[in-house]
Design a protein around this motif. Structure first.
Motif, PDB file in Angstrom:
ATOM      1  N   GLU A   1       4.114   5.680  -7.213  1.00 50.92           N
ATOM      2  CA  GLU A   1       4.419   4.257  -7.406  1.00 50.92           C
ATOM      3  C   GLU A   1       4.951   3.663  -6.099  1.00 50.92           C
ATOM      4  O   GLU A   1       5.653   4.343  -5.353  1.00 50.92           O
ATOM      5  N   THR A   2       4.619   2.400  -5.870  1.00 59.01           N
ATOM      6  CA  THR A   2       5.186   1.698  -4.713  1.00 59.01           C
ATOM      7  C   THR A   2       5.934   0.455  -5.167  1.00 59.01           C
ATOM      8  O   THR A   2       5.547  -0.213  -6.128  1.00 59.01           O
ATOM      9  N   PHE A   3       6.999   0.175  -4.441  1.00 57.56           N
ATOM     10  CA  PHE A   3       7.844  -1.008  -4.654  1.00 57.56           C
ATOM     11  C   PHE A   3       7.945  -1.669  -3.294  1.00 57.56           C
ATOM     12  O   PHE A   3       8.534  -1.091  -2.377  1.00 57.56           O
ATOM     13  N   THR A   4       7.339  -2.840  -3.129  1.00 57.53           N
ATOM     14  CA  THR A   4       7.199  -3.352  -1.765  1.00 57.53           C
ATOM     15  C   THR A   4       7.467  -4.845  -1.644  1.00 57.53           C
ATOM     16  O   THR A   4       7.281  -5.615  -2.587  1.00 57.53           O
ATOM     17  N   ASN A   5       7.917  -5.212  -0.432  1.00 54.69           N
ATOM     18  CA  ASN A   5       7.825  -6.603   0.005  1.00 54.69           C
ATOM     19  C   ASN A   5       7.138  -6.570   1.362  1.00 54.69           C
ATOM     20  O   ASN A   5       6.529  -5.553   1.723  1.00 54.69           O
ATOM     21  N   GLU A   6       7.238  -7.641   2.135  1.00 55.35           N
ATOM     22  CA  GLU A   6       6.516  -7.688   3.395  1.00 55.35           C
ATOM     23  C   GLU A   6       7.057  -6.683   4.413  1.00 55.35           C
ATOM     24  O   GLU A   6       6.355  -6.278   5.332  1.00 55.35           O
ATOM     25  N   PHE A   7       8.315  -6.247   4.243  1.00 49.20           N
ATOM     26  CA  PHE A   7       8.965  -5.442   5.274  1.00 49.20           C
ATOM     27  C   PHE A   7       9.154  -3.980   4.899  1.00 49.20           C
ATOM     28  O   PHE A   7       9.099  -3.102   5.747  1.00 49.20           O
ATOM     29  N   VAL A   8       9.433  -3.722   3.634  1.00 51.39           N
ATOM     30  CA  VAL A   8       9.807  -2.378   3.203  1.00 51.39           C
ATOM     31  C   VAL A   8       8.993  -1.997   1.977  1.00 51.39           C
ATOM     32  O   VAL A   8       8.804  -2.824   1.072  1.00 51.39           O
ATOM     33  N   CYS A   9       8.523  -0.741   1.951  1.00 55.00           N
ATOM     34  CA  CYS A   9       7.815  -0.212   0.786  1.00 55.00           C
ATOM     35  C   CYS A   9       8.409   1.142   0.415  1.00 55.00           C
ATOM     36  O   CYS A   9       8.264   2.109   1.172  1.00 55.00           O
ATOM     37  N   PHE A  10       9.095   1.198  -0.716  1.00 52.72           N
ATOM     38  CA  PHE A  10       9.585   2.475  -1.223  1.00 52.72           C
ATOM     39  C   PHE A  10       8.507   3.122  -2.092  1.00 52.72           C
ATOM     40  O   PHE A  10       7.725   2.430  -2.759  1.00 52.72           O
ATOM     41  N   VAL A  11       8.491   4.456  -2.063  1.00 50.23           N
ATOM     42  CA  VAL A  11       7.513   5.231  -2.831  1.00 50.23           C
ATOM     43  C   VAL A  11       8.271   6.150  -3.783  1.00 50.23           C
ATOM     44  O   VAL A  11       9.235   6.805  -3.383  1.00 50.23           O
TER      45      VAL A  11
ATOM     46  N   PHE B   1      -1.769   2.912   1.005  1.00 57.63           N
ATOM     47  CA  PHE B   1      -1.229   4.075   0.296  1.00 57.63           C
ATOM     48  C   PHE B   1      -2.020   4.345  -0.993  1.00 57.63           C
ATOM     49  O   PHE B   1      -2.415   5.483  -1.264  1.00 57.63           O
ATOM     50  N   HIS B   2      -2.252   3.294  -1.763  1.00 55.20           N
ATOM     51  CA  HIS B   2      -2.946   3.497  -3.045  1.00 55.20           C
ATOM     52  C   HIS B   2      -4.443   3.745  -2.865  1.00 55.20           C
ATOM     53  O   HIS B   2      -5.070   4.366  -3.727  1.00 55.20           O
ATOM     54  N   ARG B   3      -5.023   3.265  -1.758  1.00 54.12           N
ATOM     55  CA  ARG B   3      -6.470   3.456  -1.538  1.00 54.12           C
ATOM     56  C   ARG B   3      -6.797   4.712  -0.751  1.00 54.12           C
ATOM     57  O   ARG B   3      -7.760   5.410  -1.063  1.00 54.12           O
ATOM     58  N   LEU B   4      -6.013   4.994   0.315  1.00 50.59           N
ATOM     59  CA  LEU B   4      -6.365   6.093   1.227  1.00 50.59           C
ATOM     60  C   LEU B   4      -5.569   7.376   0.993  1.00 50.59           C
ATOM     61  O   LEU B   4      -5.975   8.437   1.445  1.00 50.59           O
ATOM     62  N   VAL B   5      -4.415   7.262   0.359  1.00 47.27           N
ATOM     63  CA  VAL B   5      -3.544   8.434   0.223  1.00 47.27           C
ATOM     64  C   VAL B   5      -3.535   8.954  -1.216  1.00 47.27           C
ATOM     65  O   VAL B   5      -3.897  10.117  -1.468  1.00 47.27           O
TER      66      VAL B   5
ATOM     67  N   ARG C   1      13.139  -6.696  -7.602  1.00 45.26           N
ATOM     68  CA  ARG C   1      12.511  -7.872  -6.973  1.00 45.26           C
ATOM     69  C   ARG C   1      11.204  -7.539  -6.259  1.00 45.26           C
ATOM     70  O   ARG C   1      10.497  -8.425  -5.799  1.00 45.26           O
ATOM     71  N   ALA C   2      10.894  -6.260  -6.122  1.00 46.69           N
ATOM     72  CA  ALA C   2       9.741  -5.838  -5.312  1.00 46.69           C
ATOM     73  C   ALA C   2       8.432  -5.937  -6.094  1.00 46.69           C
ATOM     74  O   ALA C   2       8.418  -5.960  -7.323  1.00 46.69           O
ATOM     75  N   SER C   3       7.307  -5.990  -5.361  1.00 46.72           N
ATOM     76  CA  SER C   3       5.982  -5.914  -5.995  1.00 46.72           C
ATOM     77  C   SER C   3       5.697  -4.459  -6.344  1.00 46.72           C
ATOM     78  O   SER C   3       5.926  -3.572  -5.539  1.00 46.72           O
ATOM     79  N   TYR C   4       5.156  -4.270  -7.531  1.00 39.66           N
ATOM     80  CA  TYR C   4       4.988  -2.907  -8.050  1.00 39.66           C
ATOM     81  C   TYR C   4       3.504  -2.553  -8.171  1.00 39.66           C
ATOM     82  O   TYR C   4       2.687  -3.384  -8.572  1.00 39.66           O
ATOM     83  N   GLN C   5       3.188  -1.314  -7.815  1.00 42.69           N
ATOM     84  CA  GLN C   5       1.824  -0.801  -8.016  1.00 42.69           C
ATOM     85  C   GLN C   5       1.899   0.684  -8.334  1.00 42.69           C
ATOM     86  O   GLN C   5       2.774   1.389  -7.807  1.00 42.69           O
ATOM     87  N   VAL C   6       1.009   1.168  -9.178  1.00 39.21           N
ATOM     88  CA  VAL C   6       1.044   2.596  -9.554  1.00 39.21           C
ATOM     89  C   VAL C   6      -0.347   3.209  -9.454  1.00 39.21           C
ATOM     90  O   VAL C   6      -1.352   2.560  -9.780  1.00 39.21           O
TER      91      VAL C   6
END
Ligand SMILES: [Mg+2]
Length: 368
Positions: A8-18, A44-48, A359-364
């Motif tokens: 999972e990623t939690f991101t804004n323009e500057f920081v992305c936590f995994v 990350f979600h496409r290449l990793v 507050r971050a954008s989420y993707q899984v």
């Protein structure tokens, strides 16, 4: 052998936590490299993620290399930036499973690390830079400082005319004796001007001249290194092991400075540190903000035999780095007597702020 079940990623323009979750439900937290982090999350979600979901997670370097081979048409910085998220999340997971800090997984121990106070500013007058350094020396006990000369990729043109000539002696003399002094040129000079600036630095007792010339021109860096007696240092942008091998073999620099995040994580950074150790060179990594990179570097320095003299610790606050506010709970980079501390907490030993994640954008990505 646990397998990777979810990323999972939690991101804004500057920081992305995994966040990595294994098939037993255990989790680890990491971070991709900072800046354009929303783009890195997509990579990350496409290449990793597709290449590691369902894989056993015991050999982190092997997983990184698997992604590099599966995506060998994309050898650039963004692949490394995204891989850093996988690598650092897995190290945290391994540490939490073992009940040990990451430094202990790579042969080190928790404890203190001497830090140098690192300025990121060039638009600051010599007098203001000197004043804030003296305050930090007296209030936090720092015994080493780095400031900026020239202009980034500046072709010998200064931030404003005469700044380099002024900032070298003004800051060095304000700090006085018994303080280690470092400056950073950020690829700002040609060879002749770099050597001229280097002589000014040597005259003021400065011992570390970072990235004097365009970093990608290693013959230029080597010419400066050979002409000067102080340490010429560099490598922060480099993430290709063949570039590192050449840099070390040709002795382009006296001190190597890999960045754990730009490198693609801790496993690859350890390879660079080891290459340098075999060549007798110290490793003083680059860590220019208070995202996860600094904590990863603290663990690294507690473990490698050729650790340089100090950790890079950014002194910039919300006026310069508004995005680094509120990333973690507590104060993981607390400075006492010029030192920070790696605790014995499992993994990286930091807790990401739930309010930031909210507050971050989420993707899984998960196993289908
Ligand atoms: Mg630098």
């Amino acid at each position: 052998m646990p397998q990777i079940a979810k990323l999972e990623t939690f991101t804004n323009e500057f920081v992305c936590f995994v966040r990595v979750t294994d098939d037993t439900g255990a989790v680890g937290w990491g971070q991709t490299s900072t800046y354009h982090a929303d783009i890195t999350a997509l990579i990350f979600h496409r290449l990793v993620a597709p290449h590691v979901l369902g894989q056993a997670d015991d050999d982190i370097l092997a997983l990184v290399q698997r992604v590099e081979e599966k995506e060998h048409k994309f050898p650039g910085s963004h692949r490394c930036r995204a891989l850093a998220g996988l690598d650092t999340a897995l190290w945290d997971l391994h540490g939490k499973r073992a009940g040990k800090p990451v430094c202990a997984l790579i042969g080190g121990t928790p404890g203190t690390v001497r830090a140098y106070a690192s300025s990121m500013k060039r638009d600051i007058t010599p007098e203001d830079e000197a004043a804030r350094f003296v305050r930090l020396r007296d209030e936090k006990g720092f015994t080493a400082f780095k400031w900026r000369v020239g202009a980034e990729c500046g072709h010998d043109i200064d931030e404003w005319p005469g700044r380099t000539e002024a900032v070298i002696p003004v800051v060095a003399r304000a700090l006085g004796d018994g303080i280690d002094k470092l400056v950073d040129g950020n690829s700002g000079f040609g060879v002749a001007r770099a050597i001229e600036v280097g002589r000014m630095l040597e005259a003021e007792g400065i011992g570390h001249f970072e990235e004097p010339t365009p970093y990608w021109e290693m013959d230029q860096t080597k010419a400066v290194t050979e002409a000067l007696s102080l340490d010429v240092t560099g490598g922060e942008q480099d993430c290709d092991l063949n570039v590192w091998r050449r840099m070390i073999e040709m002795r382009a620099v006296d001190v190597v400075q890999p960045d754990v995040m730009y490198m693609g994580g801790l496993a690859k950074t350890l390879q660079v540190a080891d290459m340098a150790a075999q060549a007798g060179l110290p490793c003083t990594p680059h860590a220019a903000n208070l995202g996860l990179v600094t904590m990863c570097t603290m663990h690294l320095l507690r473990a490698i035999p050729n650790a340089g003299k100090y950790l890079e610790l950014s002194i910039e606050g919300p006026d310069y780095y508004p995005w680094q506010e509120g990333l973690f709970l507590g104060d993981p980079h607390h400075v006492e007597g010029g030192h920070v501390t790696v605790t014995d907490a499992p993994g990286w030993g930091v807790e990401i702020n739930p309010a930031w994640l909210e507050r971050a954008s989420y993707q899984v990505s998960q196993r289908s």
